[in-house]
Structure formats: structure tokens, C-alpha cells
Design a protein around this motif. Structure first.
Motif, PDB file in Angstrom:
ATOM      1  N   SER A 109       0.834  -1.201   0.000  1.00  0.00           N
ATOM      2  CA  SER A 109       0.000   0.000   0.000  1.00  0.00           C
ATOM      3  C   SER A 109       0.864   1.244   0.000  1.00  0.00           C
ATOM      4  O   SER A 109       2.087   1.179   0.140  1.00  0.00           O
ATOM      5  CB  SER A 109      -0.888   0.012   1.255  1.00  0.00           C
ATOM      6  OG  SER A 109      -0.124   0.318   2.412  1.00  0.00           O
ATOM      7  N   THR A 110       0.211   2.372  -0.142  1.00  0.00           N
ATOM      8  CA  THR A 110       0.884   3.647   0.068  1.00  0.00           C
ATOM      9  C   THR A 110       1.072   3.873   1.564  1.00  0.00           C
ATOM     10  O   THR A 110       0.482   3.171   2.396  1.00  0.00           O
ATOM     11  CB  THR A 110       0.057   4.812  -0.497  1.00  0.00           C
ATOM     12  OG1 THR A 110      -1.178   4.904   0.254  1.00  0.00           O
ATOM     13  CG2 THR A 110      -0.264   4.618  -1.972  1.00  0.00           C
ATOM     14  N   VAL A 111       1.871   4.875   1.906  1.00  0.00           N
ATOM     15  CA  VAL A 111       2.038   5.229   3.312  1.00  0.00           C
ATOM     16  C   VAL A 111       0.693   5.611   3.918  1.00  0.00           C
ATOM     17  O   VAL A 111       0.320   5.148   5.002  1.00  0.00           O
ATOM     18  CB  VAL A 111       3.047   6.383   3.466  1.00  0.00           C
ATOM     19  CG1 VAL A 111       3.034   6.931   4.896  1.00  0.00           C
ATOM     20  CG2 VAL A 111       4.450   5.916   3.100  1.00  0.00           C
ATOM     21  N   THR A 121       4.714   8.178   8.725  1.00  0.00           N
ATOM     22  CA  THR A 121       3.481   8.239   9.521  1.00  0.00           C
ATOM     23  C   THR A 121       2.511   9.302   9.022  1.00  0.00           C
ATOM     24  O   THR A 121       1.556   9.658   9.722  1.00  0.00           O
ATOM     25  CB  THR A 121       3.807   8.520  11.003  1.00  0.00           C
ATOM     26  OG1 THR A 121       4.498   9.773  11.117  1.00  0.00           O
ATOM     27  CG2 THR A 121       4.663   7.408  11.598  1.00  0.00           C
ATOM     28  N   GLU A 122       2.707   9.798   7.813  1.00  0.00           N
ATOM     29  CA  GLU A 122       1.897  10.907   7.307  1.00  0.00           C
ATOM     30  C   GLU A 122       0.533  10.423   6.811  1.00  0.00           C
ATOM     31  O   GLU A 122       0.435   9.678   5.828  1.00  0.00           O
ATOM     32  CB  GLU A 122       2.621  11.624   6.172  1.00  0.00           C
ATOM     33  CG  GLU A 122       1.857  12.828   5.655  1.00  0.00           C
ATOM     34  CD  GLU A 122       2.567  13.524   4.506  1.00  0.00           C
ATOM     35  OE1 GLU A 122       1.968  14.463   3.945  1.00  0.00           O
ATOM     36  OE2 GLU A 122       3.701  13.130   4.160  1.00  0.00           O
ATOM     37  N   ALA A 123      -0.496  10.862   7.472  1.00  0.00           N
ATOM     38  CA  ALA A 123      -1.849  10.494   7.066  1.00  0.00           C
ATOM     39  C   ALA A 123      -2.150  11.059   5.681  1.00  0.00           C
ATOM     40  O   ALA A 123      -1.823  12.204   5.372  1.00  0.00           O
ATOM     41  CB  ALA A 123      -2.855  11.033   8.080  1.00  0.00           C
ATOM     42  N   GLY A 124      -2.784  10.234   4.848  1.00  0.00           N
ATOM     43  CA  GLY A 124      -3.162  10.683   3.510  1.00  0.00           C
ATOM     44  C   GLY A 124      -2.044  10.689   2.500  1.00  0.00           C
ATOM     45  O   GLY A 124      -2.265  11.043   1.331  1.00  0.00           O
ATOM     46  N   SER A 125      -0.837  10.302   2.892  1.00  0.00           N
ATOM     47  CA  SER A 125       0.298  10.320   1.970  1.00  0.00           C
ATOM     48  C   SER A 125       0.095   9.321   0.836  1.00  0.00           C
ATOM     49  O   SER A 125      -0.308   8.173   1.057  1.00  0.00           O
ATOM     50  CB  SER A 125       1.583   9.985   2.720  1.00  0.00           C
ATOM     51  OG  SER A 125       2.663   9.776   1.824  1.00  0.00           O
ATOM     52  N   THR A 126       0.389   9.748  -0.369  1.00  0.00           N
ATOM     53  CA  THR A 126       0.310   8.854  -1.534  1.00  0.00           C
ATOM     54  C   THR A 126       1.672   8.241  -1.860  1.00  0.00           C
ATOM     55  O   THR A 126       1.831   7.600  -2.899  1.00  0.00           O
ATOM     56  CB  THR A 126      -0.205   9.614  -2.767  1.00  0.00           C
ATOM     57  OG1 THR A 126       0.690  10.710  -3.052  1.00  0.00           O
ATOM     58  CG2 THR A 126      -1.604  10.145  -2.529  1.00  0.00           C
ATOM     59  N   LEU A 127       2.633   8.399  -0.960  1.00  0.00           N
ATOM     60  CA  LEU A 127       3.979   7.904  -1.213  1.00  0.00           C
ATOM     61  C   LEU A 127       4.000   6.381  -1.319  1.00  0.00           C
ATOM     62  O   LEU A 127       3.447   5.677  -0.476  1.00  0.00           O
ATOM     63  CB  LEU A 127       4.923   8.334  -0.091  1.00  0.00           C
ATOM     64  CG  LEU A 127       6.373   7.829  -0.205  1.00  0.00           C
ATOM     65  CD1 LEU A 127       7.082   8.502  -1.371  1.00  0.00           C
ATOM     66  CD2 LEU A 127       7.139   8.065   1.094  1.00  0.00           C
ATOM     67  N   THR A 128       4.635   5.922  -2.368  1.00  0.00           N
ATOM     68  CA  THR A 128       4.975   4.512  -2.488  1.00  0.00           C
ATOM     69  C   THR A 128       6.475   4.445  -2.764  1.00  0.00           C
ATOM     70  O   THR A 128       7.162   5.453  -2.649  1.00  0.00           O
ATOM     71  CB  THR A 128       4.143   3.828  -3.581  1.00  0.00           C
ATOM     72  OG1 THR A 128       4.447   2.431  -3.598  1.00  0.00           O
ATOM     73  CG2 THR A 128       4.410   4.433  -4.948  1.00  0.00           C
ATOM     74  N   THR A 129       7.005   3.289  -3.107  1.00  0.00           N
ATOM     75  CA  THR A 129       8.443   3.162  -3.310  1.00  0.00           C
ATOM     76  C   THR A 129       8.725   2.359  -4.564  1.00  0.00           C
ATOM     77  O   THR A 129       7.861   1.617  -5.049  1.00  0.00           O
ATOM     78  CB  THR A 129       9.105   2.462  -2.113  1.00  0.00           C
ATOM     79  OG1 THR A 129       8.536   1.153  -1.944  1.00  0.00           O
ATOM     80  CG2 THR A 129       8.912   3.269  -0.834  1.00  0.00           C
ATOM     81  N   SER A 130       9.937   2.509  -5.068  1.00  0.00           N
ATOM     82  CA  SER A 130      10.296   1.768  -6.279  1.00  0.00           C
ATOM     83  C   SER A 130      10.259   0.267  -6.030  1.00  0.00           C
ATOM     84  O   SER A 130       9.888  -0.506  -6.925  1.00  0.00           O
ATOM     85  CB  SER A 130      11.673   2.201  -6.784  1.00  0.00           C
ATOM     86  OG  SER A 130      12.669   1.950  -5.807  1.00  0.00           O
TER      87      SER A 130
END
Length: 311
Positions: free
Chosen positions: A202-204, A247-256
Motif C-alpha cells: 500500500s501507500t504510506v 506516519t503521514e496520514a493521507g500520503s500517496t507515497l509509495t516506493t520503487s
């Protein structure tokens, strides 16, 4: 300065393309299929910092590589390091410096054993890229930083020369007096973000919404204790940045790494998580690192089984 970029994918193609764009003496060591593509359409970069197109990049394949280079920049994936070494070793001359941009730190020992410690400087980069279907290098974040330096922390004549050759090329360059700390800080960041996004698939923001932020912090604590034991404790700013990121709520960060799993591609499990786990197990309990590494190794085992079935 004659520069050989090992690879013309997302990382090597971006930084090498920027250097070629401003007229630096850059050659890309590429596989035959990538050479055909680049010979056909050139090397193209699409970036929020400006697009670039190199109509006829200077290219070479391993079978015809004979020249010696002043600087060799490694931009391959960590799992391809052994193949990359076999490919570029003929380009190493008496005064060649090797600048790796690989994740983790295990590659330093491998390069030292092959070429000697004096040839290898520390290096890292922060950039997110992807190759599009047509072969364009898509820069997909707003960071393009390359850092390097002597691992001793000294500023030497050779690093100053390298900095002069790499500077003013359309990206952020830092000649660092603490490159090993920089590399460890990045390793902690990648292990924490990739470890959680891969484990949770998942995303963060999604795993935070699921209540898994405490697991992410537990993972970071294991990595931080390891870094401290190795002599590279993260500073307050670096640690705070990683904590906020994971721990950022709503973050769309994913990783390579998580994107690689989604497309059933090879991953740097051993070099990123496995090496951290091996070091951590000597000093602390490692429930999160152990679980994440088992998850990644299970993925690799399934991928290997499926590949064997197709053969």
C-alpha cells in the motif's frame, strides 16, 4: 574528464543525460537492446525541471569497451552489481575513480575487493524516475540531488576535479564531507519506507489509515539502533524527516521496490533489508525487519518458481 555511466535507465540516463546536455564527455555503457532503442530515438528526459533530448548519445556495449575512463558512475540496481563489474572492468585504468550510486552500503566492500579501496568514493542520489513504454526517462518527483565524497570525509584534489566535472548540469550536486553518514541516512529512509509499503502492499497513507503507523515506527527504531551501533546515528533532522514521512496520514507515497513487486520484477531485498537485518540481529531483537525480509524472500521464491515453470 572522461565519464562512463554504467546504465542508461532512470538514474544513469537522467544524470548522464543532464551532463551530456551541457556538453560533458559522457559515454553510456548499455545492454544491446537499450542501445538499439537509444540509437533509434535518442535519450529523452521528461522532468518538472525541464525536458531534454540527446539526439545521438555516445553509447558502448561491453563487448567493444576498450577505452579507459577517468570516472565511472554506477547507476545499476544492487542485484546487478556483479554483472556490471564484469561489464566495465576493462574501462578501469590506473587513475580511474569509481562512484557508485547504489542503495545500501554492501556494494562498497564488493567494489573494494575487486578494485582496491582507494578507487572507490562514496555516493548516493535522491531522485524518482521511471522508463516509459517509449523509453523516455520520466522524472516523477521534485528532487534530483547527487551527493558524493571521500569516505574519509576529506576534500581531495580528485573529488574537487570530479565536482567540477559534474557541477552546473541542471541538477543539485553536493560534494559531501560526511558521505558515509549521508548513505546511512538514505539507507534508513529506504528501509523504513520500502519495508512498510512492500509489507502492507500500500501507500504510506493507506497503511496509516489501517492503524499501522506504530509498526512503521518500530521498524525505524530497529534500523536506528543498528545505525548507532555501526557508528552512524542519524541526526535529529534526518530522523524527524523519516518519522514524518512514514506516519503521514493521507500520503500517496509509495516506493520503487513496491512498484517492482507490483510488476513482478526483481527487487533489492538482500541489499536493502537483508543487510540491515543481518547487522541488526547482532545487537537487538528484530521482529519487524525479520517479518519484512521473510515477506520479500517469499515473493522472490514465488517469482523464481514461476520462472522455472515457464522454462
Amino acid at each position: 574528464m572522461r565519464i562512463l555511466i554504467v546504465g542508461a535507465g532512470g538514474t544513469g540516463g537522467y544524470f548522464g543525460g543532464r551532463l551530456a546536455e551541457v556538453g560533458r564527455d559522457v559515454t553510456f555503457l548499455v545492454r544491446p537492446e537499450r542501445m538499439k532503442k537509444l540509437q533509434s530515438i535518442g535519450l529523452s528526459i521528461h522532468s518538472p525541471f525541464g525536458d531534454a533530448h540527446i539526439e545521438t548519445p555516445r553509447l558502448v556495449t561491453t563487448d567493444v569497451l576498450r577505452s579507459k575512463f577517468d570516472l565511472i558512475i554506477l547507476s545499476c540496481k544492487a542485484y546487478d552489481l556483479s554483472e556490471a563489474i564484469r561489464g566495465f572492468e576493462t574501462a578501469v585504468g590506473p587513475d580511474t575513480t569509481i562512484l557508485p550510486l547504489l542503495n545500501g552500503i554492501a556494494h562498497l566492500e564488493i567494489l573494494e575487493e575487486k578494485f582496491g579501496p582507494d578507487r572507490v568514493v562514496g555516493g548516493m542520489c535522491f531522485i524518482s524516475t521511471a522508463l516509459t513504454i517509449d523509453g523516455t526517462i520520466a522524472h516523477i518527483n521534485d528532487t534530483h540531488n547527487l551527493r558524493f565524497g571521500e569516505r574519509s570525509g576529506e576534500t581531495t584534489q580528485r573529488t574537487e576535479k570530479i565536482a567540477e566535472s559534474l557541477a552546473n548540469a541542471g541538477y543539485d550536486l553536493t560534494l559531501s564531507s560526511k558521505i558515509m553518514q549521508d548513505m546511512w541516512d538514505k539507507w534508513l529512509f529506504i528501509t523504513a519506507t520500502a519495508g512498510m509499503t512492500c509489507l502492507m502492499r500500500s501507500t504510506v497513507g493507506d497503511y496509516v489509515a489501517a492503524g499501522a503507523a506504530p509498526l512503521a515506527l518500530q521498524l525505524l527504531d530497529e534500523c536506528t539502533a543498528t545505525a548507532r551501533a555501526e557508528g552512524f546515528p542519524p541526526g535529529a533532522d534526518a530522523l524527524g524527516h523519516i518519522r514524518r514521512t512514514i506516519t503521514e496520514a493521507g500520503s500517496t507515497l509509495t516506493t520503487s521496490m513496491s512498484r517492482d513487486i507490483e510488476r513482478n520484477a526483481p527487487i533489492e531485498s538482500k541489499q536493502i533489508v537483508g543487510d540491515m537485518l543481518e547487522r541488526a540481529q547482532q545487537i537487538i531483537s528484530t521482529p519487524m525487519l525479520t517479518t519484512i525480509y521473510a515477506h520479500l524472500k517469499s515473493y522472490e521464491a514465488r517469482r523464481e518458481r514461476d520462472s522455472a515453470c515457464r522454462r
